[in-house]
Structures are given as structure tokens and as C-alpha cells.
Write a protein that holds these residues in place. Structure first.
Motif, mmCIF file in Angstrom:
data_model
loop_
_atom_site.group_PDB
_atom_site.id
_atom_site.type_symbol
_atom_site.label_atom_id
_atom_site.label_comp_id
_atom_site.label_asym_id
_atom_site.label_seq_id
_atom_site.Cartn_x
_atom_site.Cartn_y
_atom_site.Cartn_z
ATOM 1 N N TYR A 1 0.800 -1.211 0.000
ATOM 2 C CA TYR A 1 0.000 0.000 0.000
ATOM 3 C C TYR A 1 0.843 1.275 0.000
ATOM 4 O O TYR A 1 1.960 1.298 0.542
ATOM 5 N N VAL A 2 0.267 2.305 -0.602
ATOM 6 C CA VAL A 2 0.734 3.658 -0.319
ATOM 7 C C VAL A 2 0.323 3.958 1.124
ATOM 8 O O VAL A 2 -0.781 3.616 1.551
ATOM 9 N N VAL A 3 1.204 4.581 1.883
ATOM 10 C CA VAL A 3 0.900 4.902 3.276
ATOM 11 C C VAL A 3 1.051 6.399 3.509
ATOM 12 O O VAL A 3 2.020 7.018 3.050
ATOM 13 N N GLY A 4 0.079 6.942 4.178
ATOM 14 C CA GLY A 4 0.111 8.364 4.491
ATOM 15 C C GLY A 4 -0.013 8.601 5.984
ATOM 16 O O GLY A 4 -0.556 7.766 6.715
ATOM 17 N N TRP A 5 0.521 9.735 6.410
ATOM 18 C CA TRP A 5 0.312 10.214 7.772
ATOM 19 C C TRP A 5 -0.548 11.478 7.699
ATOM 20 O O TRP A 5 -0.300 12.359 6.862
ATOM 21 N N PHE A 6 -1.533 11.534 8.556
ATOM 22 C CA PHE A 6 -2.400 12.688 8.684
ATOM 23 C C PHE A 6 -2.459 13.076 10.155
ATOM 24 O O PHE A 6 -2.109 12.273 11.022
ATOM 25 N N ARG A 7 -2.925 14.279 10.423
ATOM 26 C CA ARG A 7 -3.097 14.689 11.808
ATOM 27 C C ARG A 7 -4.386 15.495 11.937
ATOM 28 O O ARG A 7 -4.849 16.096 10.965
ATOM 29 N N GLN A 8 -4.918 15.493 13.142
ATOM 30 C CA GLN A 8 -6.198 16.145 13.357
ATOM 31 C C GLN A 8 -6.354 16.566 14.804
ATOM 32 O O GLN A 8 -5.999 15.829 15.726
ATOM 33 N N SER A 9 -6.897 17.761 14.974
ATOM 34 C CA SER A 9 -7.285 18.253 16.290
ATOM 35 C C SER A 9 -8.795 18.314 16.348
ATOM 36 O O SER A 9 -9.456 18.420 15.309
ATOM 37 N N PRO A 10 -9.377 18.271 17.549
ATOM 38 C CA PRO A 10 -10.840 18.360 17.666
ATOM 39 C C PRO A 10 -11.381 19.616 16.982
ATOM 40 O O PRO A 10 -10.850 20.712 17.161
ATOM 41 N N GLY A 11 -12.408 19.419 16.178
ATOM 42 C CA GLY A 11 -13.033 20.547 15.504
ATOM 43 C C GLY A 11 -12.344 21.011 14.247
ATOM 44 O O GLY A 11 -12.803 21.944 13.590
ATOM 45 N N LYS A 12 -11.238 20.362 13.892
ATOM 46 C CA LYS A 12 -10.511 20.731 12.678
ATOM 47 C C LYS A 12 -10.551 19.604 11.668
ATOM 48 O O LYS A 12 -10.773 18.446 12.004
ATOM 49 N N GLU A 13 -10.316 19.969 10.406
ATOM 50 C CA GLU A 13 -10.252 18.954 9.360
ATOM 51 C C GLU A 13 -8.954 18.154 9.488
ATOM 52 O O GLU A 13 -7.948 18.653 10.007
ATOM 53 N N ARG A 14 -8.996 16.939 8.973
ATOM 54 C CA ARG A 14 -7.803 16.113 8.986
ATOM 55 C C ARG A 14 -6.787 16.699 8.006
ATOM 56 O O ARG A 14 -7.109 16.954 6.852
ATOM 57 N N GLU A 15 -5.568 16.897 8.470
ATOM 58 C CA GLU A 15 -4.531 17.554 7.685
ATOM 59 C C GLU A 15 -3.506 16.557 7.176
ATOM 60 O O GLU A 15 -3.015 15.713 7.934
ATOM 61 N N PHE A 16 -3.173 16.669 5.907
ATOM 62 C CA PHE A 16 -2.148 15.816 5.310
ATOM 63 C C PHE A 16 -0.780 16.183 5.860
ATOM 64 O O PHE A 16 -0.414 17.356 5.914
ATOM 65 N N VAL A 17 -0.012 15.146 6.233
ATOM 66 C CA VAL A 17 1.345 15.354 6.745
ATOM 67 C C VAL A 17 2.383 14.848 5.750
ATOM 68 O O VAL A 17 3.274 15.586 5.336
ATOM 69 N N ALA A 18 2.264 13.586 5.352
ATOM 70 C CA ALA A 18 3.255 12.996 4.444
ATOM 71 C C ALA A 18 2.715 11.688 3.895
ATOM 72 O O ALA A 18 1.821 11.081 4.485
ATOM 73 N N CYS A 19 3.262 11.263 2.761
ATOM 74 C CA CYS A 19 2.916 9.949 2.230
ATOM 75 C C CYS A 19 4.098 9.376 1.474
ATOM 76 O O CYS A 19 5.025 10.104 1.082
ATOM 77 N N ILE A 20 4.044 8.074 1.267
ATOM 78 C CA ILE A 20 5.152 7.366 0.638
ATOM 79 C C ILE A 20 4.603 6.218 -0.189
ATOM 80 O O ILE A 20 3.644 5.538 0.213
ATOM 81 N N THR A 21 5.190 6.014 -1.366
ATOM 82 C CA THR A 21 4.759 4.914 -2.219
ATOM 83 C C THR A 21 5.330 3.587 -1.743
ATOM 84 O O THR A 21 6.183 3.544 -0.859
ATOM 85 N N GLN A 22 4.836 2.508 -2.367
ATOM 86 C CA GLN A 22 5.159 1.169 -1.882
ATOM 87 C C GLN A 22 6.658 0.894 -1.856
ATOM 88 O O GLN A 22 7.165 0.266 -0.925
ATOM 89 N N TYR B 1 5.851 12.689 -0.388
ATOM 90 C CA TYR B 1 5.278 14.033 -0.443
ATOM 91 C C TYR B 1 5.035 14.508 0.976
ATOM 92 O O TYR B 1 4.754 13.702 1.868
ATOM 93 N N TYR B 2 5.109 15.824 1.158
ATOM 94 C CA TYR B 2 4.949 16.396 2.477
ATOM 95 C C TYR B 2 4.008 17.587 2.446
ATOM 96 O O TYR B 2 3.951 18.335 1.463
ATOM 97 N N GLY B 3 3.299 17.759 3.555
ATOM 98 C CA GLY B 3 2.520 18.968 3.709
ATOM 99 C C GLY B 3 3.433 20.165 3.921
ATOM 100 O O GLY B 3 4.543 20.028 4.452
ATOM 101 N N ASP B 4 2.965 21.332 3.524
ATOM 102 C CA ASP B 4 3.806 22.534 3.590
ATOM 103 C C ASP B 4 4.258 22.835 5.015
ATOM 104 O O ASP B 4 5.368 23.333 5.228
ATOM 105 N N SER C 1 -1.673 10.128 -2.713
ATOM 106 C CA SER C 1 -2.652 11.196 -2.583
ATOM 107 C C SER C 1 -2.435 11.969 -1.298
ATOM 108 O O SER C 1 -1.984 11.412 -0.298
ATOM 109 N N THR C 2 -2.798 13.245 -1.337
ATOM 110 C CA THR C 2 -2.762 14.062 -0.130
ATOM 111 C C THR C 2 -4.154 14.173 0.498
ATOM 112 O O THR C 2 -4.326 14.844 1.510
#
Length: 122
Positions: A32-53, A59-62, A103-104
């Protein structure tokens, strides 16, 4: 089916480092492609980073470019997120997710872990 499981979260001071890990039960993450995301209560899930198989593309979030590094060791069925120079605004629950395409966007990831809390104290 793959079930990601995160570990490595905790409480650190500003400027310190932390490494998160993502392993899996069921099918191996190497498929699988694997991504890391992060989220705080009341906020949208934010893209952090992902990596291909095969680790060919990452790719990284700004907000984390130059500070965070995603990597994987398929022989250990583990994806890592090395987080350096941590800031208070990095405080969040961090999620590992597995999907079929790079994907982000969180909607493109089918399998999610339960999350691990990262708290950066000033």
C-alpha cells in the motif's frame, strides 16, 4: 484487509524530536501507499506525508517540509515518521492510513489506524 497500528506518540518539548511508527495486522503494508495525517478536535484532517510502496516517491505537507521525514522498511512491515524541530502547533492526533494511490486527500485512503497523540509543550 490491512489494519494500521500507530505507536510512538508522546509529550515532548519544543525543538525536540519524536519518531512515530506504523505497523499492521492482516495484509502487509508493503502493498500500500501509506500516508500520515493529523487532526485536532473541531478541525479537518490535515495531510502530513505519504510514501509509495517502494519508497520511490514521498510528499509532504507545507507545514512540515524540511522538519519531518517519512520512510518505510518493508522487511519490518513498518512505516516511520521522523519529526524534528517540533513546534506547539504540531500537537495533534496523528493517524496512519493505507491506500492504493498516492494522494494528499484522506478520502483516498481506505484503511486507518486509531491514532497516536503527539503533544509539544512550550
Amino acid at each position: 484487509q490491512v489494519q494500521p497500528v500507530e505507536s510512538g506518540g508522546g509529550l515532548v518539548q519544543v525543538g525536540e524530536s519524536l519518531r512515530l511508527s506504523c505497523a499492521s495486522s492482516g495484509r502487509p503494508l508493503s502493498q500500500y501507499v501509506v500516508g500520515w495525517f493529523r487532526q485536532s478536535p473541531g478541525k479537518e484532517r490535515e495531510f502530513v506525508a505519504c510514501i509509495t510502496q517502494s519508497s520511490t516517491y514521498t510528499y509532504y505537507g507545507d507545514s512540515v517540509k524540511g522538519r519531518f521525514t517519512i520512510s518505510r522498511d518493508n522487511s519490518k512491515n513498518t512505516i516511520y515518521l521522523q519529526m524534528n524541530s517540533l513546534k506547539p502547533e504540531d500537537t495533534d492526533v496523528y493517524y496512519c492510513a493505507a491506500g492504493g494511490q498516492i494522494s494528499t486527500h484522506p478520502t483516498n485512503y481506505n484503511y486507518w489506524g486509531q491514532g497516536t497523540q503527539v503533544t509539544v509543550s512550550s
